[in-house]
Design a protein around this motif. Structure first.
Motif, PDB file in Angstrom:
ATOM      1  N   HIS A 130      55.151  52.688  43.159  1.00  0.00           N
ATOM      2  CA  HIS A 130      54.569  52.776  42.091  1.00  0.00           C
ATOM      3  C   HIS A 130      53.466  51.987  42.214  1.00  0.00           C
ATOM      4  O   HIS A 130      52.325  51.109  42.757  1.00  0.00           O
ATOM      5  N   HIS A 149      50.144  49.532  40.466  1.00  0.00           N
ATOM      6  CA  HIS A 149      49.938  47.883  40.182  1.00  0.00           C
ATOM      7  C   HIS A 149      49.742  48.450  38.686  1.00  0.00           C
ATOM      8  O   HIS A 149      48.964  49.298  38.818  1.00  0.00           O
ATOM      9  N   PHE A 159      53.140  41.157  49.719  1.00  0.00           N
ATOM     10  CA  PHE A 159      52.488  41.507  51.286  1.00  0.00           C
ATOM     11  C   PHE A 159      50.833  42.000  50.980  1.00  0.00           C
ATOM     12  O   PHE A 159      50.394  41.575  52.147  1.00  0.00           O
ATOM     13  N   HIS A 178      60.093  46.137  49.232  1.00  0.00           N
ATOM     14  CA  HIS A 178      58.678  45.957  48.661  1.00  0.00           C
ATOM     15  C   HIS A 178      60.050  45.050  47.560  1.00  0.00           C
ATOM     16  O   HIS A 178      58.961  43.403  47.116  1.00  0.00           O
ATOM     17  N   HIS A 232      56.109  40.047  41.930  1.00  0.00           N
ATOM     18  CA  HIS A 232      54.654  39.347  42.346  1.00  0.00           C
ATOM     19  C   HIS A 232      54.052  39.395  40.848  1.00  0.00           C
ATOM     20  O   HIS A 232      53.177  38.948  40.508  1.00  0.00           O
TER      21      HIS A 232
HETATM   22 CU   LIG Z   1      53.789  45.424  43.902  1.00  0.00          CU
END
Ligand SMILES: [Cu+2]
Length: 445
Positions: A177, A179, A216, A232, A239
């Motif tokens: 996906h 951000h 990351f 992730h 995040h």
């Molecule tokens: Cu992300």
């Protein structure tokens, strides 16, 4: 587009060559670097962390009495020896500001029946400010990305990747996906408690709760690789969290913090601010025993993280170790991380990650990442393999060449190759030997 000849030279054996090569970077890299350093001087001076405008003392962190280089994404810690990127700081009254930026033009080619080719532009810009306020330090941070346009709703091809949605109806599978436009809009205040201790509060909309290792794309060992880890959503996917409040305590090399946050992953509208109750919790203990090490364990209870599975909660546990070495001509960082998601109701799945990056003379970068992840969302409800858990191994090896810095930042060219090892049941769907090439041109400030 990558040369088709590269795509056809696939070995039939499933032993991931890239895995071996990746381990080679991890083990041989530092030896080589050490060797080259020892030719010059017995004891190489430590690389300077970014110094303050007027002196040689390293800049203080936003959250506590240590060098700023210890601080990574959100309120997470990395080894303090990590070099700081970004612009030189500038002053405006009592405020000190710093900017970071990066862009990757990525061409990726994932092989096999579920693979795809695409060209995307990944971007990230960050502005950070700090000033003294009363006895403490006020910090603000804004991070934005143009990924909603440069990468697009459906993200980029990434075999075996799962998580989030492009249309609000079907999950994204075999794609990463994009951000959100707003990745972080956060403020922090840290109040010293004597010489070596502090308490801090961090508020973000969006922001990053105290859960997992540094993200990351913000940790030295992972930031050269334009691909998100397959783990992730086991490690660092929180995040971008729309609503987070963290309270923390720092004592020397120890940090203990807790967050209340909205664990719902960003929806398919990538440009909005999403408001929900802060009904999820996490706690993290971080310990940096020396300049070279950063350790953390964390646990979170995530209420209804997935838009398409709103009745499922997740209990997430993570642990990670990051090691950073500075050599006279090189920087080397390695991260080992583990994450576990217990779905409630549902099964538990795990992810393991080992990644390393070696940067020589700030010009040549060699990086590798090895992962093992349990994937349970590769198939839709109507497909025969739906709901089953498959353990997927991935190994990536890559290199970047950067050109000399200019006033406009630094440009570089990179290439990486990934190879997967998959269970037999997945081979009719993904092909016998799925692999992927990725080439990129990058800019960094
Ligand atoms: Cu992300």
């Amino acid at each position: 587009m990558l040369p088709p000849v590269l795509r056809h030279r696939r070995r039939s054996r499933a032993v991931p060559t890239a895995l071996l090569a990746g381990l080679l970077v991890v083990t041989m890299g530092p030896l080589w670097a050490q060797d080259s350093a020892s030719h010059a001087h017995e004891s190489a001076p430590a690389m300077p962390t970014m110094a303050e405008h007027d002196g040689d003392t390293p800049m203080r962190g936003l959250l506590g009495p240590y060098a700023m280089s210890r601080e990574a994404s959100g309120t997470s810690w990395q080894p303090q020896a990590t070099p700081m990127g970004g612009s030189a700081p500038w002053m405006m009254g009592d405020w000190m500001w710093m900017a970071h930026g990066s862009a990757n033009l990525v061409v990726t080619d994932n092989a096999g029946p579920r693979g795809d080719r695409d060209t995307v532009v990944q971007t990230m810009g960050m502005l950070m400010g700090m000033r003294p306020l009363g006895p403490g330090t006020l910090g603000v941070r804004a991070m934005v990305s143009l990924d909603p346009w440069g990468v697009g709703k459906t993200g980029y091809p990434l075999l075996f990747q799962t998580g989030e949605t492009a249309d609000g109806r079907t999950p994204l599978v075999d794609r990463q996906h994009p951000h959100d436009l707003f990745m972080e809009l956060a403020a922090s205040y840290a109040q010293p408690l004597g010489e070596s201790s502090s308490v801090f509060v961090y508020l973000g909309l969006p922001g990053e709760p105290a859960l997992g290792p540094p993200t990351f794309m913000h940790r030295f060992s992972g930031m050269d690789n334009p691909e998100a880890p397959l783990g992730h959503h086991w490690l660092d996917a929180t995040h971008i969290t729309f609503g987070v409040a963290t309270l923390g305590w720092v004592w020397k090399d120890l940090k203990v913090e807790g967050s209340a946050f909205n664990a719902r992953e960003p929806d398919q509208i990538r440009t909005n601010i999403e408001l929900r109750a802060l009904d999820s919790w996490s706690g993290r203990v971080s310990y940096n025993p020396s300049e070279r090490w950063a350790l953390q364990v964390s646990r979170g209870v995530l209420r209804s993280p997935e838009q398409l599975e709103p009745d499922v909660d997740v209990r997430r546990t993570t642990a990670s170790v990051i090691y950073h070495r500075q050599f006279e001509r090189a920087q080397w960082q390695t991260t080992l991380a583990w994450g576990r998601n217990q779905k409630l109701p549902g099964h538990a799945t795990e992810s393991f990650l080992l990644e390393s990056a070696l940067v020589i003379d700030a010009v040549h970068t060699l990086f590798g990442r090895v992962e093992r992840v349990d994937k349970d969302e590769l198939f839709g409800e109507d497909e025969p393999l739906a709901g089953q858990v498959f353990t997927v191994d991935k190994a990536t090896l890559g290199a970047v060449h950067d050109f000399p810095s200019t006033r406009l930042g630094r440009f570089g060219l990179g290439l990486q190759y990934s190879r997967y090892a998959i269970p037999a049941a997945l081979k009719p769907v993904y092909g016998d030997q799925p692999d992927a090439w990725l080439a990129f041109a990058r800019w960094r400030l």
